[in-house]
Design a protein around this motif. Structure first.
Motif, mmCIF file in Angstrom:
data_model
loop_
_atom_site.group_PDB
_atom_site.id
_atom_site.type_symbol
_atom_site.label_atom_id
_atom_site.label_comp_id
_atom_site.label_asym_id
_atom_site.label_seq_id
_atom_site.Cartn_x
_atom_site.Cartn_y
_atom_site.Cartn_z
ATOM 1 N N TYR A 43 10.284 -2.625 -4.089
ATOM 2 C CA TYR A 43 9.333 -3.189 -3.135
ATOM 3 C C TYR A 43 9.808 -2.930 -1.712
ATOM 4 O O TYR A 43 11.009 -2.836 -1.453
ATOM 5 N N PRO A 44 8.878 -2.820 -0.768
ATOM 6 C CA PRO A 44 9.264 -2.511 0.606
ATOM 7 C C PRO A 44 9.849 -3.715 1.341
ATOM 8 O O PRO A 44 9.399 -4.848 1.158
ATOM 9 N N GLU A 45 10.855 -3.444 2.141
ATOM 10 C CA GLU A 45 11.364 -4.460 3.066
ATOM 11 C C GLU A 45 10.479 -4.452 4.304
ATOM 12 O O GLU A 45 10.492 -3.500 5.083
ATOM 13 N N VAL A 46 9.711 -5.512 4.486
ATOM 14 C CA VAL A 46 8.760 -5.581 5.597
ATOM 15 C C VAL A 46 8.813 -6.970 6.209
ATOM 16 O O VAL A 46 9.382 -7.899 5.646
ATOM 17 N N GLY A 47 8.202 -7.091 7.377
ATOM 18 C CA GLY A 47 8.134 -8.388 8.036
ATOM 19 C C GLY A 47 6.951 -9.202 7.548
ATOM 20 O O GLY A 47 6.155 -8.761 6.708
ATOM 21 N N GLU A 48 6.819 -10.390 8.085
ATOM 22 C CA GLU A 48 5.701 -11.258 7.748
ATOM 23 C C GLU A 48 4.400 -10.702 8.341
ATOM 24 O O GLU A 48 4.421 -9.995 9.339
ATOM 25 N N PRO A 49 3.253 -10.974 7.722
ATOM 26 C CA PRO A 49 3.057 -11.860 6.565
ATOM 27 C C PRO A 49 3.262 -11.176 5.211
ATOM 28 O O PRO A 49 3.194 -11.831 4.178
ATOM 29 N N PHE A 50 3.509 -9.854 5.235
ATOM 30 C CA PHE A 50 3.571 -9.123 3.965
ATOM 31 C C PHE A 50 4.833 -9.447 3.174
ATOM 32 O O PHE A 50 4.843 -9.358 1.948
ATOM 33 N N ALA A 95 6.556 -1.141 -9.564
ATOM 34 C CA ALA A 95 6.566 -0.546 -8.229
ATOM 35 C C ALA A 95 5.502 -1.225 -7.372
ATOM 36 O O ALA A 95 4.308 -1.127 -7.660
ATOM 37 N N LEU A 96 5.937 -1.914 -6.326
ATOM 38 C CA LEU A 96 5.029 -2.642 -5.453
ATOM 39 C C LEU A 96 4.814 -1.873 -4.158
ATOM 40 O O LEU A 96 5.773 -1.465 -3.508
#
Length: 320
Positions: A43-50, A95-96
């Motif tokens: 899964y991807p490392e992302v910021g909020e809100p995701f 896989a997200l």
């Protein structure tokens, strides 16, 4: 167990213990089927809100199966990912997002891949063995439309090539619900803008509705969406959407994912695939585990008296 057998002839407690042991031995394989499946989640490392969205999906997975997390930065190291994956010996990959699918494809591992948190599968679909789209099931959308705005008779929409797979289901659902469906293709933002303008010319009033699919490739939310909403407001045309963010801007309602339940669904599919289920062909399905958000100001303008308790809305705009 031999000791337990020797107690059977004249010992009721021995018989009880034997039956209990036999029962546990029979039930253990069923109880451990899900636990035996080790799922690697890319899964991807992302910021909020995701970030919260992915976290909730993974929590749903973790409630059903053993999970090994693999957060992916923008420039993730595919060699290190492969090494770590091999060491963990996972039986299925979930896989997200597109980054998760990219990582799974690059891994080229001989294990099933389940896709989640994507709109559609990319061209390398054979590498993916199933999954769930983020796009709500068209049948659920049209059921809600009929319930909330029973006067609507005709539904119009625009779709891109990547969401074309949903349109066959939408046509079938429209037939069941008694709607006429006008679905027009568009290849990019410019073409999408023109097709939406054409549909707005066709829409004449409260018998018409426009469906906004989850497809930013053909809908300019900064420039075109306000125009669609303004003209629909002036003509009393119902606008509904597959994207939660549109409700606060003025669409009547949207369906959006129940992230925890989506995680559980992905876990069930992973277990089935690990056990050789789901047949030989990839199974990629629209989202049926959904919540609903409604804009009561828009409903009032359209003359719709919506009982929030009766319809079970999960989010209401404007906020009370």
């Amino acid at each position: 167990m031999n000791n337990e057998l020797r107690q059977l002839p004249g010992n009721s407690s021995g018989r009880f213990r034997f039956v209990r042991i036999a029962f546990l031995l029979l039930c253990a394989p069923m109880q451990n089927q899900a636990a035996a499946v080790s799922v690697a989640v890319f899964y991807p490392e992302v910021g909020e809100p995701f970030r919260t969205v992915f976290e909730q999906i993974i929590q749903g997975l973790e409630s059903e199966v053993r999970v090994q997390r693999y957060p992916l930065s923008d420039n993730f190291d595919s060699v290190a990912l492969h090494r770590s994956f091999v060491e963990q010996n996972s039986t299925v990959i979930v896989a997200l997002g597109q980054r998760g699918l990219k990582a799974a494809r690059g891994l080229n591992a001989a294990v099933p891949v389940i896709a989640g948190a994507v709109l559609s599968l990319p061209d390398y679909r054979p590498a993916c063995m199933g999954g769930f789209s983020l796009a709500p099931d068209p049948g659920l959308l049209l059921e809600r439309l009929k319930s909330l705005a029973p006067g609507v008779r005709r539904v119009m929409t625009v779709y891109s090539p990547r969401s074309a797979w949903l349109m066959k289901q939408a046509q079938d659902a429209a037939r069941v619900q008694g709607f006429e469906l006008i679905a027009r293709p568009a290849g990019d933002l410019r073409e999408g803008a023109q097709v939406y303008r054409d549909l707005l010319q066709l829409a004449t009033g409260s018998n018409d509705a426009i469906w906004l699919p989850m497809d930013t490739g053909i809908l300019d939310e900064a420039a075109l969406l306000p125009l669609i909403l303004e003209q629909a407001w002036n003509r009393n045309v119902v606008i509904f959407s597959s994207s939660l963010g549109h409700v606060s801007k003025g669409v009547l309602f949207a369906l959006y994912p129940d992230n925890l339940q989506l995680g559980r669904r992905l876990a069930a599919m992973a277990v089935s695939r690990a056990r050789g289920g789901l047949g030989g062909e990839p199974v990629f399905l629209p989202l049926r585990d959904v919540r609903i958000a409604v804009n009561l100001r828009t409903a009032s303008h359209l003359g719709l008296d919506l009982d929030t308790r009766q319809h079970g809305f999960d989010l209401v705009f404007p906020a009370p």
